[in-house]
Design an enzyme around this catalytic site. Structure first.
Site, short mmCIF file in Angstrom:
data_model
loop_
_atom_site.label_atom_id
_atom_site.label_comp_id
_atom_site.label_asym_id
_atom_site.label_seq_id
_atom_site.Cartn_x
_atom_site.Cartn_y
_atom_site.Cartn_z
N ARG A 194 38.19 43.52 33.08
CA ARG A 194 38.25 43.14 34.50
C ARG A 194 38.38 41.63 34.67
O ARG A 194 38.68 41.15 35.76
CB ARG A 194 37.01 43.65 35.23
CG ARG A 194 35.70 43.09 34.73
CD ARG A 194 34.52 43.72 35.48
NE ARG A 194 33.24 43.23 34.99
CZ ARG A 194 32.57 43.78 33.98
NH1 ARG A 194 33.09 44.84 33.34
NH2 ARG A 194 31.40 43.30 33.59
N TYR A 195 38.12 40.86 33.60
CA TYR A 195 38.19 39.40 33.70
C TYR A 195 39.50 38.83 33.16
O TYR A 195 39.90 37.74 33.54
CB TYR A 195 37.03 38.77 32.93
CG TYR A 195 35.68 39.15 33.46
CD1 TYR A 195 35.31 38.84 34.77
CD2 TYR A 195 34.76 39.80 32.66
CE1 TYR A 195 34.06 39.18 35.25
CE2 TYR A 195 33.51 40.15 33.13
CZ TYR A 195 33.16 39.85 34.43
OH TYR A 195 31.93 40.19 34.92
N THR A 196 40.13 39.53 32.23
CA THR A 196 41.33 38.98 31.58
C THR A 196 42.60 39.47 32.26
O THR A 196 42.61 40.47 32.97
CB THR A 196 41.36 39.36 30.09
OG1 THR A 196 41.39 40.79 29.98
CG2 THR A 196 40.14 38.83 29.37
N ALA A 226 35.55 41.28 29.10
CA ALA A 226 35.83 42.59 29.68
C ALA A 226 37.19 42.58 30.36
O ALA A 226 37.66 41.56 30.86
CB ALA A 226 34.74 42.97 30.67
#
Length: 889
Positions: free
Chosen positions: A122-124, A120
């Site tokens: 928001r993580y990368t 997602a």
């Protein structure tokens, strides 16, 4: 319901409205979503992402920023669509297996070649790569046009400067309305070399461009087969390029092999490719694979290992994998891009021409921008020089002025200065009044004059501008260029068949009574003199023995006719090659036989499409049929019906004919009938046939063969107790089909019933196979010629409970003659009599010893040699029996 005011109602024909609305939608998709611009190779979403990264200052020397932040900024300012579409586009630009030169430097999980999705947003995290800066370089120097964003509150670029040919370097794919584009990636070094060649020779041909640009260069490497598809795509804008995985065959010990795949075709999902291979193995569409595993890692890169069964041919399996799996696939080139805002199919040269024109425009506009800035600066410096020359008066004028505006107006009027020059003088600090600062201003002014002169030269001379473009492209090539990854292999790969990978050689295919099949080189069997003990041709199981044998080439077809009247087909090389002592593999592993179905005849055929050949069938009940060979050219793996007959009948034999033969049918009670083949009307593949011979009680058909009219051939008869003879074919008169036939041998308890009736020329070798698995190969010319009623002479001495199971003819060859010379030699004795020396060998099999003995006899004393040989055979059997007893103990 309240009626709408009349002024808000606009009546339109629905057909016109649908047509115009759909065209508007189609053009919106084509221009603003699906197709790349020919100049920078980017779709709007990609262009907006890169511009957003640039505006946020996410350069390679800065830290990574959250992908969600990037996506949100792009969506809010430039791309008012779903955040997922923006993120997916950014993810793809970060994948080194999707882009030849990635434009986004991603940190985190950005997907894999197995089709795994990225984490997602928001993580990368992400930022620009170094080469991306070249797409954006000089964007703030009026090199391209800016347009309003979707709400008019922001400005966005209509195209990027693109200092390298990104359209071809990274390729593009997209589906619009009524059209689609699919452009392969290329090597940057080759592309820039091509642009440089084009800039020097505008009339260059595509063939000449291909000297610089060999072909697509995929990020996953792999192979491209041939240049014909590349050339067609480069010339027309459309074409198909064959891509193939890079695979090697490795030895893994014990005579086993493995196929290792280290590179796969572009855009192939590795996990699905492996699943497809496993599915084909599970469905038995590809045979010979014992294990399949994915050993891919960051350290080794792509590595898919396919273990091959010991008796399988790894080259053939790999070729079948190329045909039936994504290990080999094609890339459909469709080079459609936006040219001046309109979709157009372009070829290689047109793509490079448009890019070169774009670069000339970018450099020209940048030069014009720099010239304006240089002239503006020179104008300011000229004012400062005037102020320094009249510094006292300047100071006095400023001191006498009440306000800034008055001072500016006074300076303009007194010293003939412009408003900008006057403002610069007012803004000048006192420290610039020093002599050192004056020197600096003079030096800067002189440099600016030279710079302005250079810029004006560039704008005035097209060749100078073009050389500047070349120099900048060369610099980018030297910084970012690399070796090509994809290898282009030349040759006729498109028509590659299995036999192209198999050396053509003569082979022997044997089939045992218990339906075990294998192939061996024909040279395995040595030629021996009549009466020899023979060579162990296979290590048979208990109560199993070789029942059939054919000789052919590895590239020939083998037709298998069963007792149930069905036919199956294999290539010679498809039968596993095993050792001489091996029992073979179950025939059901090679052919999908039905229950209670056994092979009655194997026939080797070189050309199944021949219209000049026929197949003649004979059943146990004396029924015969003739059918064109071409009826059997398309036999699938499940087989087809070859002949229909009654339930109490079965197929005995099938022979290949020319259509002008005489048919010979022999029975176990030594009756033989001869009739012209022309009396048999050709029937369809599934037809029943007609009566060929009338059988007496207890008799049945055991042999079928053919002979030419006025033939000098002979009829060879072999009985179950190992006796045989040759009789001229012409001793058998022609008769009508359906008769009882005439006598061909005298049947006694000594020689037994007939097991083989066939025709020979005397130039063949004969292979006689016993139920014990012993094979003897002898020269047909050594067999005595007798009349029709004779019993024959002994061909092979049999042990207890042994009998002849089958007989096959093989052609003599040079290797056989060499082997025969090694086995039989002549010497002269002390009394001058020529002696025959023959080595009789019982070859090595598991559990058996090798028995050899040299037999000396006079040249014409054949009976003496047979007597000595038989004595040797008796002693060999005693040794074998003793060895067997010891094993049981």
């Amino acid at each position: 319901m309240a009626e709408l005011p009349q002024s808000r109602i606009n009546e339109r024909n629905i057909t016109s409205e649908m047509r115009e609305s759909f065209l508007d939608y189609a053009m919106s998709v084509i221009v603003a979503r699906a197709l790349p611009d020919v100049r920078d190779g980017l779709k709007p979403v990609h262009r907006r992402i890169l511009y957003g990264l640039n505006e946020q200052g996410m350069t390679p020397d800065k830290s990574y920023k959250k992908s969600a932040r990037i996506v949100g900024d792009v969506m809010g300012k430039y791309h008012p669509h779903g955040d997922l579409s923006i993120y997916e586009a950014m993810v793809r630009m970060a994948q080194d297996f999707s882009y030849r030169y990635p434009l986004v430097d991603g940190q985190g999980n950005f997907g894999s070649m197995d089709g795994d999705g990225a984490a997602a947003m928001r993580y990368t995290e992400a930022r620009m790569t170094k080469i991306t800066l070249e797409l954006l370089r000089d964007i703030n120097k009026d090199t391209i046009d800016f347009i309003d964003n979707y709400d008019g509150n922001e400005r966005e670029p209509s195209v990027l400067p693109a200092r390298f040919p990104n359209l071809l370097a990274n390729g593009a794919s997209g589906i619009a309305v009524g059209m689609a584009t699919n452009i392969p990636p290329h090597n940057l070094t080759e592309l820039i070399n091509g642009v440089l060649s084009l800039s020097k020779n505008p009339d260059i041909s595509i063939a000449e461009l291909m000297e610089d640009i060999e072909g697509p260069d995929f990020p996953t490497a792999g192979l491209i087969l041939g240049k014909s598809g590349i050339r067609r795509a480069y010339e027309t804008g459309r074409g198909s390029i064959q891509m193939r995985s890079r695979a090697v065959i490795e030895e893994r010990g014990g005579g086993r092999q493995r196929i290792v795949v280290t590179e796969i075709p572009f855009q192939v999902n590795k996990a699905r490719m492996i699943e497809k291979i496993a599915e084909l193995v599970r469905d038995k569409k590809i045979d010979g694979i014992t294990d399949l595993r994915d050993e891919t890692s960051l350290r080794t890169g792509v590595r898919v290992v396919i273990d091959v069964r010991k008796d399988a041919n790894a080259s053939v399996i790999l070729n079948n994998l190329y045909k039936q799996t994504p290990l080999q696939t094609s890339f459909g080139v469709n080079m459609i891009a936006l040219v001046n805002g309109r979709p157009k199919l372009i070829n290689l040269k047109e793509a490079l021409v448009h890019y070169l024109e774009h670069q000339k425009t970018v450099v020209r506009r940048r030069t014009q921008y720099n010239l304006r800035k240089a002239k503006d600066r020179a104008h300011i410096l000229e004012g400062l020089r005037i102020a320094l020359d009249h510094i006292d008066e300047i100071i006095s004028t400023i001191r006498e002025s009440d306000t800034d505006k008055v001072a500016m107006k006074s300076l303009q009027q007194r010293f003939k200065l412009s408003e900008k020059q006057a403002q610069a003088i007012l803004d000048m600090r006192l420290r610039r009044l020093t002599g050192l600062e004056r020197d600096k201003i003079e030096a800067e002014y002189n440099e600016l004059l030279n710079y302005i002169s250079e810029l004006e030269t560039i704008l005035a001379d097209e060749e100078v501008l073009l050389q500047l473009v070349r120099d900048e492209l060369t610099e980018i090539r030297d910084r970012f260029g690399d070796d090509r990854r994809t290898e282009i292999q030349l040759g006729g790969f498109e028509d590659l068949e299995d036999e192209d990978l198999i050396p053509e050689e003569q082979i022997v295919i044997t089939l045992s009574h218990n339906n075990y099949i294998k192939r061996l080189p024909v040279s395995t069997y040595r030629a021996q003199n009549r009466g020899g003990r023979g060579v162990q041709g296979m290590n048979t199981l208990e109560e199993d023995f070789v029942s059939q044998l054919v000789t052919l080439s590895t590239h020939d077809h083998v037709l298998f006719f069963t007792n149930k009247g069905r036919v199956y087909k294999l290539k010679g090389y498809e039968v596993p090659e095993l050792s001489r002592q091996s029992k073979g593999i179950p025939v059901v592993n090679a052919i999908e036989l039905e229950n209670d179905e056994v092979i009655s005849t194997m026939i080797a055929v070189k050309d199944l499409e021949s219209e000049d050949n026929f197949l003649v069938f004979a059943t146990k009940r004396g029924v015969v049929k003739r059918s064109a060979l071409s009826n059997f050219s398309r036999i699938n793996r499940n087989g087809k019906i070859a002949i229909s007959f009654r339930e109490d009948d079965e197929l005995i034999a099938v022979r290949l004919t020319s259509g002008q033969e005489d048919i010979l049918i022999g029975t176990s009670h030594a009756s033989l009938i001869r009739f012209p083949e022309s009396t048999l009307r050709p029937l369809g593949r599934t037809a029943t046939g007609v009566k060929g011979i009338t059988l007496r009680e207890g008799d049945e058909v055991v042999g079928l063969d053919v002979a030419h009219a006025n033939s000098v051939d002979e009829v060879l008869v072999v009985t179950e107790n190992g006796y045989g003879k040759r009789t001229p074919v012409n001793d058998y008169r022609l008769s009508n089909r359906g008769g009882k036939g005439i006598k061909t041998a005298t049947i006694t308890e000594r020689n037994g019933n007939v097991v083989c009736i066939t025709t020979v020329t005397g130039e063949e070798d004969l292979m006689i196979v016993t139920n014990a698995g012993v094979i003897i190969r002898l020269d047909v010319a050594d067999i005595s010629q007798n009349g029709r009623a004779a019993q024959g002479v002994r061909l092979i001495r049999l042990g207890d409970d042994q009998f002849v199971s089958t007989v096959a003819k093989v052609k003599e060859d040079a290797e056989d003659e060499t082997n025969e010379d090694e086995q039989s030699t002549s010497t002269v004795s002390e009394d001058g009599t020529e002696q025959q020396r023959e080595a009789v060998v019982n070859d090595e099999t598991p559990g058996n010893a090798i028995h050899t003995e040299v037999i000396d006899s006079e040249e014409n004393d054949e009976d003496g040699r047979i007597e000595v040989r038989q004595d040797f055979m008796d002693r060999v059997e005693e040794d074998i029996q003793q060895s067997s007893d010891e094993d049981e103990e």
